[in-house]
Design a protein around this motif. Structure first.
Motif, short mmCIF file in Angstrom:
data_model
loop_
_atom_site.label_atom_id
_atom_site.label_comp_id
_atom_site.label_asym_id
_atom_site.label_seq_id
_atom_site.Cartn_x
_atom_site.Cartn_y
_atom_site.Cartn_z
N THR A 135 0.82 -1.21 0.00
CA THR A 135 0.00 0.00 0.00
C THR A 135 0.85 1.26 0.00
N VAL A 136 2.14 1.11 0.36
CA VAL A 136 2.99 2.28 0.56
C VAL A 136 4.44 1.91 0.24
N GLY A 137 5.20 2.89 -0.26
CA GLY A 137 6.57 2.63 -0.69
C GLY A 137 7.54 2.30 0.42
N CYS A 138 7.21 2.65 1.67
CA CYS A 138 8.13 2.43 2.80
C CYS A 138 8.50 0.96 2.98
N ILE A 139 7.67 0.06 2.49
CA ILE A 139 7.90 -1.37 2.75
C ILE A 139 8.25 -2.13 1.47
N ASN A 140 8.80 -1.42 0.50
CA ASN A 140 9.22 -2.10 -0.73
C ASN A 140 10.19 -3.24 -0.45
N LYS A 141 11.19 -2.98 0.39
CA LYS A 141 12.22 -3.99 0.64
C LYS A 141 11.66 -5.19 1.41
N THR A 142 10.75 -4.91 2.35
CA THR A 142 10.09 -6.01 3.06
C THR A 142 9.38 -6.92 2.06
N CYS A 143 8.61 -6.31 1.17
CA CYS A 143 7.86 -7.09 0.18
C CYS A 143 8.78 -7.81 -0.80
N GLU A 144 9.89 -7.17 -1.13
CA GLU A 144 10.86 -7.79 -2.03
C GLU A 144 11.45 -9.05 -1.40
N ILE A 145 11.78 -8.99 -0.12
CA ILE A 145 12.33 -10.16 0.59
C ILE A 145 11.30 -11.28 0.64
N VAL A 146 10.06 -10.93 0.95
CA VAL A 146 8.99 -11.94 1.02
C VAL A 146 8.82 -12.61 -0.35
N ALA A 147 8.77 -11.80 -1.40
CA ALA A 147 8.57 -12.35 -2.74
C ALA A 147 9.72 -13.26 -3.15
N ARG A 148 10.95 -12.84 -2.86
CA ARG A 148 12.11 -13.65 -3.24
C ARG A 148 12.11 -15.00 -2.52
N LYS A 149 11.85 -14.96 -1.21
CA LYS A 149 11.83 -16.21 -0.43
C LYS A 149 10.67 -17.11 -0.87
N ALA A 150 9.50 -16.51 -1.08
CA ALA A 150 8.32 -17.29 -1.46
C ALA A 150 8.48 -17.88 -2.86
N HIS A 151 9.09 -17.11 -3.76
CA HIS A 151 9.30 -17.59 -5.12
C HIS A 151 10.14 -18.86 -5.11
N ALA A 152 11.17 -18.87 -4.26
CA ALA A 152 12.03 -20.06 -4.15
C ALA A 152 11.30 -21.21 -3.47
N LEU A 153 10.51 -20.89 -2.45
CA LEU A 153 9.80 -21.93 -1.69
C LEU A 153 8.74 -22.65 -2.51
N TYR A 154 8.03 -21.90 -3.35
CA TYR A 154 6.84 -22.46 -4.00
C TYR A 154 7.01 -22.62 -5.51
N GLU A 155 8.27 -22.61 -5.97
CA GLU A 155 8.52 -22.82 -7.40
C GLU A 155 7.97 -24.17 -7.83
N GLY A 156 7.20 -24.16 -8.92
CA GLY A 156 6.59 -25.39 -9.41
C GLY A 156 5.16 -25.58 -8.95
N ARG A 157 4.80 -24.94 -7.85
CA ARG A 157 3.42 -25.04 -7.36
C ARG A 157 2.54 -23.93 -7.97
#
Length: 500
Positions: A135-157
């Motif tokens: 919702t806000v730019g202050c948490i771009n890096k938080t979201c980036e970390i979540v996306a990177r970790k989740a992308h690796a965790l759920y690849e193929g699903r």
């Protein structure tokens, strides 16, 4: 292959299909031999009929500008001797040119299907991704970390977990905040996202509770929310919510869907003198083909309609749509004036280097992407397309901003023509279509399709069929665009207002 091309019998110019030196000779249609008075780069224009100072110069059968001086045949014509002929606001009047009882031809693709994902609300997606929207730019890096970790965790699903960074959502006021909310809400509602995690900070203007109202009715299984300031470990909590979204997304499997459900965004990037000859007309042909089959195409870049807007107005479905187009054009002109900018500023340096001299020349090439279809509706910035057929969408010409708006509007795929090349991609598959074969060969890791073959060995019909089949394969998940393979999925939000 000829060394030049004339686009309309009334044109004062031909376009060079190769570079020429001063003194080179061209044999014109009439057999007249024209000696070049200047060096002319490939894609640029050669004057074949004398024009006097103040006279209009024609290309595509329309004026692309006014001569700044007397110009003789054989001259290179560009920004040094031709300027825009556009001035101020115009008066437009509605003339019905389409029959209310328009008869539609039976499309050869009426029964064509692709393999898509049918969502619970009936929308259709072509990817089964998880999107993280902040919702806000202050948490771009938080979201980036979540996306990177989740992308690796759920690849193929799922087809991937992606976050789209942006700097807004805090300290914005009025319509500026509303634009941000509407744009992000439309992305939340995009059917390429099987599930969406909305992450807020907690103190921003774009509060989650207000943002929920912008999103509208939604499934609690499909859209999850997290306030970072209320979480002990926001990354751990976010990953837990993504796990729930992935499990939900796995319920969806590809199934046969009518091609009429497909929505294409139409966009041109840095252009050259071949854009209006190869890539843009090709995209127009594919757009017409999809619309004939009941599908939807979305044309934007409003400033790049200036000078060609009457062509679109003449194709308005009715008087109401005509007036919507008038307001679309005049409101954007007013936006320029409000910021003390010239309405008819010349194209970018890259466009000029490629052979585009004036805004009306760029516009006449740009609008060809809309083919010949009737304009069914005009949609405000940040909102979703609801009418099938050709729609105009309010957005500027900037590549990232307009591709984001097309994606938010509901485009499953964006067709992006370019004579200069660019690596970026939007939230949805972004098909880079080169206007010339040199670019396609040199930037193979950027370009997805070569429209330059129109000037070589392939016909418009042949290339239209090839691009059409490639789009069906993309929609069915059998192919990926370069932006997808490279992980280049970005957004940019239109900014017009005060930041506190």
């Amino acid at each position: 292959m000829n060394s030049w091309i004339r686009l309309h019998e009334d044109d004062h110019v031909v376009i060079a299909l190769q570079s020429f030196a001063k003194g080179d000779k061209l044999t014109l249609e009439s057999g007249l031999v024209l000696e070049l008075q200047d060096e002319v780069p490939k894609g640029h224009k050669v004057l074949t009929r004398a024009v006097r100072k103040g006279e209009h110069v024609l290309k595509f059968g329309y004026s692309i500008g006014v001569a700044k001086e007397d110009i003789e045949p054989g001259s290179w014509i560009h920004t040094h001797n031709m300027g825009t002929g556009l001035k101020g606001f115009l008066d437009y009047s509605y003339e019905q040119t389409t029959s209310p009882a328009e008869v539609k031809a039976v499309s050869r693709d009426a029964d064509r299907t692709f393999q898509g994902f049918i969502r619970e609300n009936g929308d259709v997606g072509i990817r089964n991704e998880i999107w993280i929207i902040n919702t806000v730019g202050c948490i771009n890096k938080t979201c980036e970390i979540v996306a990177r970790k989740a992308h690796a965790l759920y690849e193929g699903r799922v087809d991937g977990v992606y976050h789209f960074a942006h700097p807004f959502g805090c300290s914005q006021l009025g319509d500026d905040l509303v634009h941000t909310q509407n744009l992000l809400a439309s992305l939340v509602n995009h059917p390429n996202a099987a599930g969406v995690l909305v992450i807020g900070l907690g103190c921003e203007n774009n509060q989650i509770d207000a943002f929920k109202r912008a999103i509208g009715e939604h499934s609690a299984e499909r859209v999850k929310f997290l306030k970072s300031q209320e979480a002990e470990d926001e990354i751990e909590d976010a990953l837990g919510l993504v796990e729930e979204l992935v499990s939900y997304a796995e319920r969806f499997k590809r199934e046969l869907v009518s091609v009429s459900k497909l929505k294409l965004g139409l966009k041109c990037g840095g252009s050259d003198g071949l854009s209006g000859i190869t890539a843009n007309p090709l995209v127009g042909a594919v757009s017409d083909r999809l619309i004939e089959a009941g599908g939807t195409a979305i044309l934007t870049e409003v400033p790049e309609m200036f000078g060609a807007e009457t062509i679109l107005m003449s194709r308005a479905a009715n008087e109401q749509v005509f007036h919507k187009i008038v307001h679309l054009i005049n409101d954007f002109k007013q936006y320029f004036i409000k910021h003390d900018q010239e309405i008819y500023e010349n194209p970018s340096p890259g466009n000029k280097a490629g052979g585009i001299s004036t805004l009306e020349e760029k516009s006449l090439g740009c609008t060809q992407k809309g083919g010949h279809a009737i304009v069914r509706d005009v949609v405000p910035y940040g909102e979703r397309i609801t009418s099938s057929g050709l729609n105009l969408l309010e957005a500027p010409g900037n590549d990232l901003v307009s591709v984001t708006a097309l994606s938010a509007g509901g485009a499953h795929i964006v067709l992006f023509t370019t004579g200069r090349g660019t690596p970026f991609g939007g939230p949805v598959p972004t098909v880079k279509i080169a206007t010339n074969s040199e670019l396609a060969a040199r930037k193979k890791n950027w370009i997805d399709f070569n429209a330059g073959e129109l000037l070589e060995s392939k016909s418009m019909e042949m290339l239209t069929d090839e691009l059409w089949e490639q789009l069906i394969s993309l929609a069915s998940g059998e192919l990926q665009t370069h932006n997808e393979r490279n992980g280049f999925k970005e957004i940019a939000i239109f900014k017009d207002g005060v930041i506190l």
